[in-house]
Motif scaffolding. Sequence first.
Motif, PDB file in Angstrom:
ATOM      1  N   ASP A 167       0.826  -1.208   0.000  1.00 50.88           N
ATOM      2  CA  ASP A 167       0.000   0.000   0.000  1.00 50.88           C
ATOM      3  C   ASP A 167       0.857   1.253   0.000  1.00 50.88           C
ATOM      4  O   ASP A 167       0.563   2.216  -0.730  1.00 50.88           O
ATOM      5  CB  ASP A 167      -0.922  -0.005   1.223  1.00 50.88           C
ATOM      6  CG  ASP A 167      -1.900   1.153   1.204  1.00 50.88           C
ATOM      7  OD1 ASP A 167      -2.701   1.231   0.244  1.00 50.88           O
ATOM      8  OD2 ASP A 167      -1.849   1.992   2.120  1.00 50.88           O
ATOM      9  N   ASN A 222      -3.008  -0.331 -10.350  1.00 46.64           N
ATOM     10  CA  ASN A 222      -3.325  -0.441  -8.927  1.00 46.64           C
ATOM     11  C   ASN A 222      -4.065  -1.752  -8.635  1.00 46.64           C
ATOM     12  O   ASN A 222      -5.293  -1.774  -8.522  1.00 46.64           O
ATOM     13  CB  ASN A 222      -4.160   0.761  -8.472  1.00 46.64           C
ATOM     14  CG  ASN A 222      -4.377   0.754  -6.966  1.00 46.64           C
ATOM     15  OD1 ASN A 222      -4.150  -0.253  -6.301  1.00 46.64           O
ATOM     16  ND2 ASN A 222      -4.811   1.877  -6.422  1.00 46.64           N
ATOM     17  N   GLN A 262      -6.367  -2.419  -5.137  1.00 48.79           N
ATOM     18  CA  GLN A 262      -7.778  -2.051  -4.994  1.00 48.79           C
ATOM     19  C   GLN A 262      -8.694  -3.209  -5.369  1.00 48.79           C
ATOM     20  O   GLN A 262      -9.809  -3.309  -4.865  1.00 48.79           O
ATOM     21  CB  GLN A 262      -8.104  -0.817  -5.835  1.00 48.79           C
ATOM     22  CG  GLN A 262      -7.993  -1.052  -7.326  1.00 48.79           C
ATOM     23  CD  GLN A 262      -8.373   0.162  -8.143  1.00 48.79           C
ATOM     24  OE1 GLN A 262      -9.364   0.830  -7.876  1.00 48.79           O
ATOM     25  NE2 GLN A 262      -7.562   0.452  -9.138  1.00 48.79           N
ATOM     26  N   TYR A 263      -8.235  -4.096  -6.276  1.00 45.62           N
ATOM     27  CA  TYR A 263      -9.083  -5.224  -6.647  1.00 45.62           C
ATOM     28  C   TYR A 263      -8.889  -6.393  -5.688  1.00 45.62           C
ATOM     29  O   TYR A 263      -9.812  -7.157  -5.445  1.00 45.62           O
ATOM     30  CB  TYR A 263      -8.821  -5.637  -8.104  1.00 45.62           C
ATOM     31  CG  TYR A 263      -9.280  -4.549  -9.045  1.00 45.62           C
ATOM     32  CD1 TYR A 263     -10.633  -4.258  -9.181  1.00 45.62           C
ATOM     33  CD2 TYR A 263      -8.371  -3.770  -9.735  1.00 45.62           C
ATOM     34  CE1 TYR A 263     -11.072  -3.241  -9.989  1.00 45.62           C
ATOM     35  CE2 TYR A 263      -8.795  -2.737 -10.558  1.00 45.62           C
ATOM     36  CZ  TYR A 263     -10.150  -2.471 -10.675  1.00 45.62           C
ATOM     37  OH  TYR A 263     -10.580  -1.454 -11.464  1.00 45.62           O
ATOM     38  N   GLU A 303     -15.855   3.756  -4.078  1.00 51.65           N
ATOM     39  CA  GLU A 303     -15.066   4.069  -5.270  1.00 51.65           C
ATOM     40  C   GLU A 303     -14.070   5.181  -4.998  1.00 51.65           C
ATOM     41  O   GLU A 303     -12.914   5.115  -5.368  1.00 51.65           O
ATOM     42  CB  GLU A 303     -15.975   4.497  -6.418  1.00 51.65           C
ATOM     43  CG  GLU A 303     -16.473   3.320  -7.237  1.00 51.65           C
ATOM     44  CD  GLU A 303     -17.478   3.753  -8.273  1.00 51.65           C
ATOM     45  OE1 GLU A 303     -17.279   4.819  -8.869  1.00 51.65           O
ATOM     46  OE2 GLU A 303     -18.466   3.036  -8.464  1.00 51.65           O
ATOM     47  N   GLU A 311     -11.156   3.979  -3.029  1.00 59.68           N
ATOM     48  CA  GLU A 311     -10.236   3.158  -3.800  1.00 59.68           C
ATOM     49  C   GLU A 311      -9.374   4.026  -4.708  1.00 59.68           C
ATOM     50  O   GLU A 311      -8.183   3.812  -4.835  1.00 59.68           O
ATOM     51  CB  GLU A 311     -11.017   2.158  -4.647  1.00 59.68           C
ATOM     52  CG  GLU A 311     -11.468   0.966  -3.828  1.00 59.68           C
ATOM     53  CD  GLU A 311     -12.502   0.143  -4.566  1.00 59.68           C
ATOM     54  OE1 GLU A 311     -12.556   0.233  -5.790  1.00 59.68           O
ATOM     55  OE2 GLU A 311     -13.257  -0.580  -3.899  1.00 59.68           O
ATOM     56  N   GLN A 312      -9.991   5.043  -5.317  1.00 58.92           N
ATOM     57  CA  GLN A 312      -9.231   5.861  -6.248  1.00 58.92           C
ATOM     58  C   GLN A 312      -8.200   6.719  -5.550  1.00 58.92           C
ATOM     59  O   GLN A 312      -7.136   6.979  -6.086  1.00 58.92           O
ATOM     60  CB  GLN A 312     -10.174   6.739  -7.057  1.00 58.92           C
ATOM     61  CG  GLN A 312     -10.830   5.957  -8.194  1.00 58.92           C
ATOM     62  CD  GLN A 312     -12.012   6.680  -8.772  1.00 58.92           C
ATOM     63  OE1 GLN A 312     -12.256   7.827  -8.404  1.00 58.92           O
ATOM     64  NE2 GLN A 312     -12.728   6.055  -9.660  1.00 58.92           N
ATOM     65  N   GLY A 347      -6.416   6.034  -3.136  1.00 57.88           N
ATOM     66  CA  GLY A 347      -5.255   5.263  -2.712  1.00 57.88           C
ATOM     67  C   GLY A 347      -5.074   5.228  -1.206  1.00 57.88           C
ATOM     68  O   GLY A 347      -4.155   4.600  -0.707  1.00 57.88           O
ATOM     69  N   ILE A 358      -5.854   3.539   1.410  1.00 54.84           N
ATOM     70  CA  ILE A 358      -6.539   2.298   1.711  1.00 54.84           C
ATOM     71  C   ILE A 358      -6.356   1.867   3.158  1.00 54.84           C
ATOM     72  O   ILE A 358      -7.246   1.311   3.778  1.00 54.84           O
ATOM     73  CB  ILE A 358      -6.042   1.185   0.763  1.00 54.84           C
ATOM     74  CG1 ILE A 358      -6.525   1.507  -0.658  1.00 54.84           C
ATOM     75  CG2 ILE A 358      -6.557  -0.172   1.168  1.00 54.84           C
ATOM     76  CD1 ILE A 358      -5.798   0.761  -1.722  1.00 54.84           C
ATOM     77  N   HIS A 362     -11.373  -1.114   5.943  1.00 54.17           N
ATOM     78  CA  HIS A 362     -11.424  -1.899   4.714  1.00 54.17           C
ATOM     79  C   HIS A 362     -11.196  -3.364   4.999  1.00 54.17           C
ATOM     80  O   HIS A 362     -11.383  -3.832   6.121  1.00 54.17           O
ATOM     81  CB  HIS A 362     -10.408  -1.369   3.697  1.00 54.17           C
ATOM     82  CG  HIS A 362     -11.096  -0.576   2.626  1.00 54.17           C
ATOM     83  ND1 HIS A 362     -11.622  -1.151   1.515  1.00 54.17           N
ATOM     84  CD2 HIS A 362     -11.341   0.743   2.555  1.00 54.17           C
ATOM     85  CE1 HIS A 362     -12.168  -0.207   0.762  1.00 54.17           C
ATOM     86  NE2 HIS A 362     -12.012   0.940   1.378  1.00 54.17           N
TER      87      HIS A 362
END
Lengths: 265, 265
Positions: free
Chosen positions: A31, B208, B211-212, B235, B238-239, B241, B243, B252
């Motif tokens: 990350d 990236n 994220q998945y 969303e 996730e975008q 970053g 996390i 998360h």
Amino acid sequence: MRKVGDTSNSEDGNERNHNDEEIQKALEEVDSCQNEIDALNEQASDEIIKVEQKYNLLRNPLYHKRDEGLNKIPHFWVTAFVNHPDLSTILSDSEEDCLHHLSKVEVQEYEDIKSGYKLSFFFDENPYFENRVLTKEYHLESLEEPTCKSTAIKWKEGFDLTTPKHIASKPGQKRGREHKSFFSWFNDHSDPLSDDIAEIIKDDIYINPLQYFLVPDVGVDNGVDDEEGSDQEDENEEQSGGIIGDTDEDTHDIQNTVSEEPANA
Amino acid sequence: MRKVGDTSNSEDGNERNHNDEEIQKALEEVDSCQNEIDALNEQASDEIIKVEQKYNLLRNPLYHKRDEGLNKIPHFWVTAFVNHPDLSTILSDSEEDCLHHLSKVEVQEYEDIKSGYKLSFFFDENPYFENRVLTKEYHLESLEEPTCKSTAIKWKEGFDLTTPKHIASKPGQKRGREHKSFFSWFNDHSDPLSDDIAEIIKDDIYINPLQYFLVPDVGVDNGVDDEEGSDQEDENEEQSGGIIGDTDEDTHDIQNTVSEEPANA
């Protein structure tokens, strides 16, 4: 969406440490790395936008000069539109007539580029509508819902080209999601992010409209290049931009196009 | 292709000079202008490529560091692939099993970027094929016909996932131009310029993948965020970053994902 975490085929990769804390630590490493990659991507994107902005400023005076030249060529834009293999498929006959009054096309990218662009269509006084400029704007800011808006067209009575009798003038066109006419595209704001017609105008026709105006008359008028003038050669010449007078044996269509125009002087 | 030159509606634009020589001169002006615009576009393109190259060099060590972390996370790539909304639709069950042996994914843009890119899939020793690396290369030079080639897979007996019995394992998938399995995509070289699966891997997953991998378990395990955890919020997170561990109320899925893994230590 499926999950894979429960597939416990542990026969492979036994050397790897499946310990929870190790994995948690690895995820944090990844990350942190990913954040650095994201930051670099942002920087790259910013630098590219600066390059684009610099060249937009350099291109603008050339576009203005080009407009001055185009303005002296009768029916320039309608010819370029009609000669474009994709755009021609959505033009109804009435629209083609209407576009004879299209005097200028302009594409403006917004200052920060990523945020969108504006297409402007300038018209002479004409029998179809009162407006002298029709604009369609695309606002594509990444944080907000992308939107699109266009000028409300003030049609003159009996000349509204969005009415069924005008749209239905060309048989055999597909219905459904595809645009069935130029003005139905113009009034459609449903999918600003993937508007194929807008992209054709912005990234193809506007970039080099002359190549579509000067579509070669394949062996009709001059009989030259009939044998060896293959499609590939024509495409290469168009892409290289060397349209005028490089060699005598391929003068392209400038003369032909001009001589087909009625001389009104 | 239609021509417009013979439409002699000369009632509009009478002020303009339709004289042939004038038009010829205007066309030459426009052509000269267009050449300058083309040259600027070339320059802009070169500068943008230089920016991309610079950032590729800066990103490379981060990608290597990321690979080291990813290597410690069991089933990372298959999980990311299976969680991707588009890629998951082409994975057959056997392929999903096979991709548990996928240890690394690499995307390399060629030095001049415009000319293409190479996808590499590194595998552990596995029951399916002998190869340890499968590559698919896209050569997209503008002057030549774009081409695509990929490693010939040495399937082990009975494990060829391109045979009908394996491909047909998922009912309800579409046939025709769409890829019906991962390996049929891998072996398909028909349309290098618009390969949607390659673009998903190159421009989405590889950019990236975390994220998945970290797809939120929507209110199944922890019951947090059930009400307010809308799709948009997920969303955005996730975008951006961000996390890991910004706030306690949104940890998360790192912990959840880890605790679902069998602990083999």
